[in-house]
Design a protein around this motif. Sequence first.
Motif, PDB file in Angstrom:
ATOM      1  N   TRP A   1      16.496 101.844  40.573  1.00 60.29           N
ATOM      2  CA  TRP A   1      16.762 101.146  39.316  1.00 60.29           C
ATOM      3  C   TRP A   1      18.227 100.706  39.239  1.00 60.29           C
ATOM      4  O   TRP A   1      18.516  99.646  38.683  1.00 60.29           O
ATOM      5  CB  TRP A   1      16.353 101.977  38.099  1.00 60.29           C
ATOM      6  CG  TRP A   1      17.302 103.078  37.720  1.00 60.29           C
ATOM      7  CD1 TRP A   1      17.253 104.383  38.113  1.00 60.29           C
ATOM      8  CD2 TRP A   1      18.440 102.953  36.865  1.00 60.29           C
ATOM      9  NE1 TRP A   1      18.292 105.079  37.573  1.00 60.29           N
ATOM     10  CE2 TRP A   1      19.046 104.225  36.790  1.00 60.29           C
ATOM     11  CE3 TRP A   1      19.025 101.904  36.162  1.00 60.29           C
ATOM     12  CZ2 TRP A   1      20.191 104.473  36.037  1.00 60.29           C
ATOM     13  CZ3 TRP A   1      20.175 102.145  35.411  1.00 60.29           C
ATOM     14  CH2 TRP A   1      20.736 103.418  35.350  1.00 60.29           C
ATOM     15  N   VAL A   2      19.146 101.499  39.809  1.00 59.25           N
ATOM     16  CA  VAL A   2      20.568 101.120  39.822  1.00 59.25           C
ATOM     17  C   VAL A   2      20.759  99.909  40.731  1.00 59.25           C
ATOM     18  O   VAL A   2      21.492  98.977  40.380  1.00 59.25           O
ATOM     19  CB  VAL A   2      21.461 102.303  40.264  1.00 59.25           C
ATOM     20  CG1 VAL A   2      22.905 101.861  40.465  1.00 59.25           C
ATOM     21  CG2 VAL A   2      21.387 103.448  39.255  1.00 59.25           C
ATOM     22  N   GLN A   3      20.109  99.903  41.875  1.00 57.97           N
ATOM     23  CA  GLN A   3      20.217  98.763  42.786  1.00 57.97           C
ATOM     24  C   GLN A   3      19.650  97.492  42.159  1.00 57.97           C
ATOM     25  O   GLN A   3      20.235  96.416  42.293  1.00 57.97           O
ATOM     26  CB  GLN A   3      19.511  99.085  44.108  1.00 57.97           C
ATOM     27  CG  GLN A   3      20.187 100.220  44.868  1.00 57.97           C
ATOM     28  CD  GLN A   3      19.446 100.601  46.132  1.00 57.97           C
ATOM     29  OE1 GLN A   3      18.709  99.802  46.697  1.00 57.97           O
ATOM     30  NE2 GLN A   3      19.632 101.824  46.581  1.00 57.97           N
TER      31      GLN A   3
ATOM     32  N   TRP B   1      19.485  96.951  38.914  1.00 53.13           N
ATOM     33  CA  TRP B   1      20.431  96.610  37.849  1.00 53.13           C
ATOM     34  C   TRP B   1      21.638  95.863  38.425  1.00 53.13           C
ATOM     35  O   TRP B   1      22.124  94.904  37.818  1.00 53.13           O
ATOM     36  CB  TRP B   1      20.869  97.863  37.097  1.00 53.13           C
ATOM     37  CG  TRP B   1      21.899  97.553  36.063  1.00 53.13           C
ATOM     38  CD1 TRP B   1      23.201  97.946  36.048  1.00 53.13           C
ATOM     39  CD2 TRP B   1      21.726  96.731  34.901  1.00 53.13           C
ATOM     40  NE1 TRP B   1      23.840  97.423  34.952  1.00 53.13           N
ATOM     41  CE2 TRP B   1      22.957  96.677  34.228  1.00 53.13           C
ATOM     42  CE3 TRP B   1      20.646  96.034  34.369  1.00 53.13           C
ATOM     43  CZ2 TRP B   1      23.144  95.957  33.058  1.00 53.13           C
ATOM     44  CZ3 TRP B   1      20.834  95.320  33.194  1.00 53.13           C
ATOM     45  CH2 TRP B   1      22.065  95.287  32.557  1.00 53.13           C
TER      46      TRP B   1
ATOM     47  N   ILE C   1      20.654  92.296  38.866  1.00 50.79           N
ATOM     48  CA  ILE C   1      20.566  91.622  37.564  1.00 50.79           C
ATOM     49  C   ILE C   1      21.965  91.297  37.052  1.00 50.79           C
ATOM     50  O   ILE C   1      22.222  90.184  36.573  1.00 50.79           O
ATOM     51  CB  ILE C   1      19.788  92.486  36.549  1.00 50.79           C
ATOM     52  CG1 ILE C   1      18.316  92.580  36.958  1.00 50.79           C
ATOM     53  CG2 ILE C   1      19.936  91.950  35.125  1.00 50.79           C
ATOM     54  CD1 ILE C   1      17.512  93.607  36.182  1.00 50.79           C
ATOM     55  N   MET C   2      22.881  92.265  37.159  1.00 51.93           N
ATOM     56  CA  MET C   2      24.264  92.034  36.715  1.00 51.93           C
ATOM     57  C   MET C   2      24.903  90.903  37.500  1.00 51.93           C
ATOM     58  O   MET C   2      25.511  89.996  36.914  1.00 51.93           O
ATOM     59  CB  MET C   2      25.116  93.302  36.890  1.00 51.93           C
ATOM     60  CG  MET C   2      25.035  94.241  35.750  1.00 51.93           C
ATOM     61  SD  MET C   2      26.218  95.613  35.771  1.00 51.93           S
ATOM     62  CE  MET C   2      27.062  95.522  37.296  1.00 51.93           C
TER      63      MET C   2
ATOM     64  N   SER D   1      23.497  87.592  36.480  1.00 51.33           N
ATOM     65  CA  SER D   1      23.919  87.237  35.124  1.00 51.33           C
ATOM     66  C   SER D   1      25.357  86.736  35.097  1.00 51.33           C
ATOM     67  O   SER D   1      25.661  85.736  34.436  1.00 51.33           O
ATOM     68  CB  SER D   1      23.779  88.446  34.194  1.00 51.33           C
ATOM     69  OG  SER D   1      22.449  88.885  34.145  1.00 51.33           O
TER      70      SER D   1
ATOM     71  N   VAL E   1      23.902  92.483  28.911  1.00 53.10           N
ATOM     72  CA  VAL E   1      24.223  93.086  30.207  1.00 53.10           C
ATOM     73  C   VAL E   1      25.514  93.898  30.101  1.00 53.10           C
ATOM     74  O   VAL E   1      25.585  95.045  30.564  1.00 53.10           O
ATOM     75  CB  VAL E   1      24.336  91.999  31.303  1.00 53.10           C
ATOM     76  CG1 VAL E   1      25.039  92.518  32.546  1.00 53.10           C
ATOM     77  CG2 VAL E   1      22.955  91.470  31.663  1.00 53.10           C
TER      78      VAL E   1
ATOM     79  N   PHE F   1      24.957  97.027  27.847  1.00 50.95           N
ATOM     80  CA  PHE F   1      24.177  98.048  28.556  1.00 50.95           C
ATOM     81  C   PHE F   1      25.031  98.727  29.621  1.00 50.95           C
ATOM     82  O   PHE F   1      24.993  99.953  29.766  1.00 50.95           O
ATOM     83  CB  PHE F   1      22.910  97.439  29.173  1.00 50.95           C
ATOM     84  CG  PHE F   1      22.015  98.452  29.824  1.00 50.95           C
ATOM     85  CD1 PHE F   1      21.222  99.290  29.048  1.00 50.95           C
ATOM     86  CD2 PHE F   1      21.972  98.577  31.203  1.00 50.95           C
ATOM     87  CE1 PHE F   1      20.394 100.236  29.645  1.00 50.95           C
ATOM     88  CE2 PHE F   1      21.147  99.514  31.809  1.00 50.95           C
ATOM     89  CZ  PHE F   1      20.349 100.346  31.024  1.00 50.95           C
ATOM     90  N   SER F   2      25.806  97.951  30.347  1.00 47.69           N
ATOM     91  CA  SER F   2      26.687  98.525  31.373  1.00 47.69           C
ATOM     92  C   SER F   2      27.698  99.473  30.760  1.00 47.69           C
ATOM     93  O   SER F   2      28.005 100.527  31.325  1.00 47.69           O
ATOM     94  CB  SER F   2      27.417  97.415  32.130  1.00 47.69           C
ATOM     95  OG  SER F   2      26.502  96.655  32.872  1.00 47.69           O
TER      96      SER F   2
END
Length: 173
Positions: free
Chosen positions: A53-55, A57, A60-61, A64, A146, A149-150
């Motif tokens: 999930w971190v990878q 994310w 996605i970051m 974005s 983003v 959330f980060s």
Amino acid sequence: MATSWTKYLPLVMFLFCIGFAGAAPAQAATGYEPGHSALEVWNAEGQANAPQWVQIWLMIMLASFALGLLFVWKRVEARWVVGGFITSLLVSGFVIPALGLVSLSGLIALMHLIFWSPALYLLLKNRPFSKDRSFYALWSGLITAVILFSFIFDIRDAAIYLDHVMGMGVFSA
């Protein structure tokens, strides 16, 4: 005429980097494992060992922030978003190693807080995501989410890192 706080940003960043130069010997003397936790080394091995999930994310970051390049010529918020992202990458890739600091995940989180906060401030102040129905409005809403959330993770990790390098022991067991 009002003085803009942004003209002091380079001085603040310089003083921050000088301030952490003193922490380098203490960090170098202690071994750290690669990983994504605050006091683990954030490198290629750490990223590869991160949960899936971190990878996801991270991708996605990256996507974005990269989309912000479409808007930098006309939108001030996009310039701050992309500029903050690039600056955090440059500091993490060149300044931190030049100071002899270990690229711990908590230090990278601190870079996010420092360099992404001006963009988040502008996004929340100007709210371009609520002005019209456009691709820019959609992107500005996405990048705001983003960053927020980060920051949920970055604030915690930066606090753990600062506690560690300052030897305060607030977060140690």
